[in-house]
Design an enzyme around this catalytic site. Structure first.
Site, PDB file in Angstrom:
ATOM      1  NE  ARG A   1      -4.298   1.666   1.600  1.00 38.23           N
ATOM      2  CZ  ARG A   1      -4.804   2.672   2.302  1.00 38.23           C
ATOM      3  NH1 ARG A   1      -4.329   2.970   3.484  1.00 38.23           N
ATOM      4  NH2 ARG A   1      -5.806   3.383   1.811  1.00 38.23           N
TER       5      ARG A   1
ATOM      6  CG  HIS B   1      -1.776   5.229  -0.759  1.00 36.56           C
ATOM      7  ND1 HIS B   1      -2.558   5.736   0.243  1.00 36.56           N
ATOM      8  CD2 HIS B   1      -2.576   4.392  -1.455  1.00 36.56           C
ATOM      9  CE1 HIS B   1      -3.773   5.215   0.160  1.00 36.56           C
ATOM     10  NE2 HIS B   1      -3.806   4.393  -0.860  1.00 36.56           N
TER      11      HIS B   1
ATOM     12  CD1 TRP C   1     -11.636  -6.184  -0.283  1.00 37.55           C
ATOM     13  CD2 TRP C   1      -9.740  -5.903   0.879  1.00 37.55           C
ATOM     14  NE1 TRP C   1     -11.387  -4.831  -0.193  1.00 37.55           N
ATOM     15  CE2 TRP C   1     -10.232  -4.633   0.513  1.00 37.55           C
ATOM     16  CE3 TRP C   1      -8.551  -5.974   1.616  1.00 37.55           C
ATOM     17  CZ2 TRP C   1      -9.583  -3.441   0.852  1.00 37.55           C
ATOM     18  CZ3 TRP C   1      -7.914  -4.788   1.963  1.00 37.55           C
ATOM     19  CH2 TRP C   1      -8.429  -3.545   1.587  1.00 37.55           C
TER      20      TRP C   1
HETATM   21  C1  HEM Z   1     -10.302   2.507  -6.191  1.00 39.48           C
HETATM   22  C2  HEM Z   1      -9.087   2.244  -5.763  1.00 39.48           C
HETATM   23  C3  HEM Z   1      -8.757   1.905  -4.340  1.00 39.48           C
HETATM   24  C4  HEM Z   1      -9.410   2.229  -3.192  1.00 39.48           C
HETATM   25  C5  HEM Z   1     -10.682   3.065  -3.036  1.00 39.48           C
HETATM   26  C6  HEM Z   1      -8.682   1.629  -2.099  1.00 39.48           C
HETATM   27  C7  HEM Z   1      -9.028   1.731  -0.772  1.00 39.48           C
HETATM   28  C8  HEM Z   1      -8.393   1.082   0.274  1.00 39.48           C
HETATM   29  C9  HEM Z   1      -8.749   1.181   1.665  1.00 39.48           C
HETATM   30  C10 HEM Z   1      -9.875   2.033   2.234  1.00 39.48           C
HETATM   31  C11 HEM Z   1      -7.901   0.390   2.366  1.00 39.48           C
HETATM   32  C12 HEM Z   1      -7.859   0.160   3.879  1.00 39.48           C
HETATM   33  C13 HEM Z   1      -6.763   0.968   4.531  1.00 39.48           C
HETATM   34  C14 HEM Z   1      -6.693   0.729   6.017  1.00 39.48           C
HETATM   35  O1  HEM Z   1      -7.719   0.913   6.689  1.00 39.48           O
HETATM   36  O2  HEM Z   1      -5.607   0.361   6.510  1.00 39.48           O
HETATM   37  C15 HEM Z   1      -7.011  -0.233   1.416  1.00 39.48           C
HETATM   38  C16 HEM Z   1      -6.033  -1.137   1.751  1.00 39.48           C
HETATM   39  C17 HEM Z   1      -5.178  -1.679   0.851  1.00 39.48           C
HETATM   40  N1  HEM Z   1      -5.054  -1.344  -0.482  1.00 39.48           N
HETATM   41 FE1  HEM Z   1      -6.362  -0.265  -1.555  1.00 39.48          FE
HETATM   42  N2  HEM Z   1      -7.601   0.958  -2.605  1.00 39.48           N
HETATM   43  C18 HEM Z   1      -7.606   1.107  -3.965  1.00 39.48           C
HETATM   44  C19 HEM Z   1      -6.663   0.628  -4.840  1.00 39.48           C
HETATM   45  C20 HEM Z   1      -5.558  -0.093  -4.485  1.00 39.48           C
HETATM   46  C21 HEM Z   1      -4.476  -0.434  -5.379  1.00 39.48           C
HETATM   47  C22 HEM Z   1      -4.375   0.015  -6.837  1.00 39.48           C
HETATM   48  C23 HEM Z   1      -3.576  -1.168  -4.652  1.00 39.48           C
HETATM   49  C24 HEM Z   1      -2.265  -1.767  -5.070  1.00 39.48           C
HETATM   50  C25 HEM Z   1      -1.983  -2.097  -6.321  1.00 39.48           C
HETATM   51  C26 HEM Z   1      -4.120  -1.298  -3.311  1.00 39.48           C
HETATM   52  C27 HEM Z   1      -3.535  -2.007  -2.292  1.00 39.48           C
HETATM   53  C28 HEM Z   1      -4.018  -2.068  -1.003  1.00 39.48           C
HETATM   54  C29 HEM Z   1      -3.467  -2.947   0.031  1.00 39.48           C
HETATM   55  C30 HEM Z   1      -2.329  -3.947  -0.146  1.00 39.48           C
HETATM   56  C31 HEM Z   1      -4.197  -2.686   1.190  1.00 39.48           C
HETATM   57  C32 HEM Z   1      -4.031  -3.371   2.557  1.00 39.48           C
HETATM   58  C33 HEM Z   1      -3.159  -2.537   3.462  1.00 39.48           C
HETATM   59  C34 HEM Z   1      -2.980  -3.145   4.825  1.00 39.48           C
HETATM   60  O3  HEM Z   1      -3.256  -4.327   5.032  1.00 39.48           O
HETATM   61  O4  HEM Z   1      -2.530  -2.406   5.710  1.00 39.48           O
HETATM   62  N3  HEM Z   1      -5.309  -0.619  -3.246  1.00 39.48           N
HETATM   63  N4  HEM Z   1      -7.324   0.218   0.156  1.00 39.48           N
END
Ligand code: HEM
Length: 286
Positions: free
Chosen positions: A33, A37, A195
């Site tokens: 992430r 970001h 997820w």
């Molecule tokens: C429409 C696009 C996206 C939205 C709205 C979105 C939104 C989110 C949100 C709300 C979280 C939770 C964060 C937290 O509470 O710690 C998250 C986690 C995450 N996102 Fe996304 N995301 C998007 C696209 C992506 C993309 C493009 C990637 C990587 C290629 C990605 C990788 C991740 C990963 C690996 C996590 C887990 C982080 C953790 O376990 O701490 N996301 N995302």
């Protein structure tokens, strides 16, 4: 040419991924992430283009963007590695960590190109922005808040954000497949839960679950709406559900649910492209 030993850095990153006192036992998802970001602020039409170059998330307002809540942990996990290998830029380290993390979780190899960390006037690739020596103004280098996607929104917003960065529908669906790993944290994004049942294994389960589970709305105490499976063990964000509501996106969800190899190939090239956003090879020093 640089003689820096990137393999040694990769091994050092690999050695810190397992962490029994963190989340599901691995820091790999939060490193992915961070890489995303750091790169996903890219806006080529703005005088402040953003992207992974500069490692600008070390500075406000990017560091304090609500969308980046929790990524201070990812940056802190990598700090000892930066100390061990001071020659690597943060911008290279953060993006390389994402690549190493994906592969270590069973994901595809992702092509990654470093910047050159020699101190010449003309340098190339990812460098770190240093406000104390740079002649480039803060406002031209630190991206404003609001460029990262909002999880509460649907397909129009997702397309606005990713088209801005130069991705098409197929690449968007492939990139979102990263939600097969990791989880949401109530105290970071205001959403909660994983997820998939295997949040530390990279796979195409995200697509399989999107299609085969019946997702119902769930309202959290903070007022946010997300989706839950019948057992209330897994979650999807409104932005994830948009991928099955939108017919064009859905075609690719169906493809990746059936064909893991194609997903891995597409994810690998889209993620590699993401990490290059804003990186001008052969540019003036930041
Ligand atoms: C429409 C696009 C996206 C939205 C709205 C979105 C939104 C989110 C949100 C709300 C979280 C939770 C964060 C937290 O509470 O710690 C998250 C986690 C995450 N996102 Fe996304 N995301 C998007 C696209 C992506 C993309 C493009 C990637 C990587 C290629 C990605 C990788 C991740 C990963 C690996 C996590 C887990 C982080 C953790 O376990 O701490 N996301 N995302």
């Amino acid at each position: 040419m640089s003689s820096n030993n990137y393999t040694a850095v990769e091994n050092a990153i690999r050695s810190i991924l397992k962490n029994n006192s963190y989340d599901d036992g691995s820091i790999a998802p939060v490193l992915v992430r961070l890489a995303w970001h750091a790169s996903g602020t890219y806006d080529p039409r703005s005088p402040c283009p953003g992207g992974s170059n500069g490692a600008t998330m070390r500075y406000a307002p990017e560091s304090t963007d609500g969308a980046n809540a929790g990524l201070e942990h990812a940056r802190a996990f990598l700090e000892p590695i930066k100390k061990q290998f001071p020659w690597i830029s943060y911008a290279d380290l953060w993006t390389l960590a994402g690549v190493v993390a994906i592969e270590a979780m069973g994901g595809p190899k992702v092509r990654w190109t470093p910047g050159m960390s020699f101190n010449t006037i003309r340098s190339s690739g990812r460098q770190d922005y240093d406000p104390s020596t740079s002649r480039i103004k803060f406002a031209k280098i630190i991206p404003p808040n609001g460029r990262l996607p909002d999880a509460a929104q649907g397909q129009k917003h997702i397309r606005d954000v990713f088209y801005r960065m130069g991705f098409d529908d197929r690449e968007i669906v492939a990139l979102l497949g990263a939600h097969t790993i990791g989880r949401c944290h109530a105290n970071r994004s205001g959403f909660e839960g994983p997820w998939t049942y295997t949040p530390t294994r990279f796979s195409n389960q995200y697509y399989v679950l999107l299609l085969k589970t019946s997702w119902d709305k769930k309202f959290l105490a903070n007022g946010n709406m997300q989706y839950k499976d019948p057992e209330d063990e897994l979650m999807m964000l409104p932005a994830d559900i948009a991928l099955i509501l939108d017919p064009k996106f859905r075609t690719f969800v169906e493809l990746y649910a059936k064909d893991k190899d194609t997903f891995y190939r597409d994810f690998s090239s889209a993620f590699s492209k993401l990490l290059e956003l804003g990186v001008k090879r052969n540019q003036n020093k930041l």
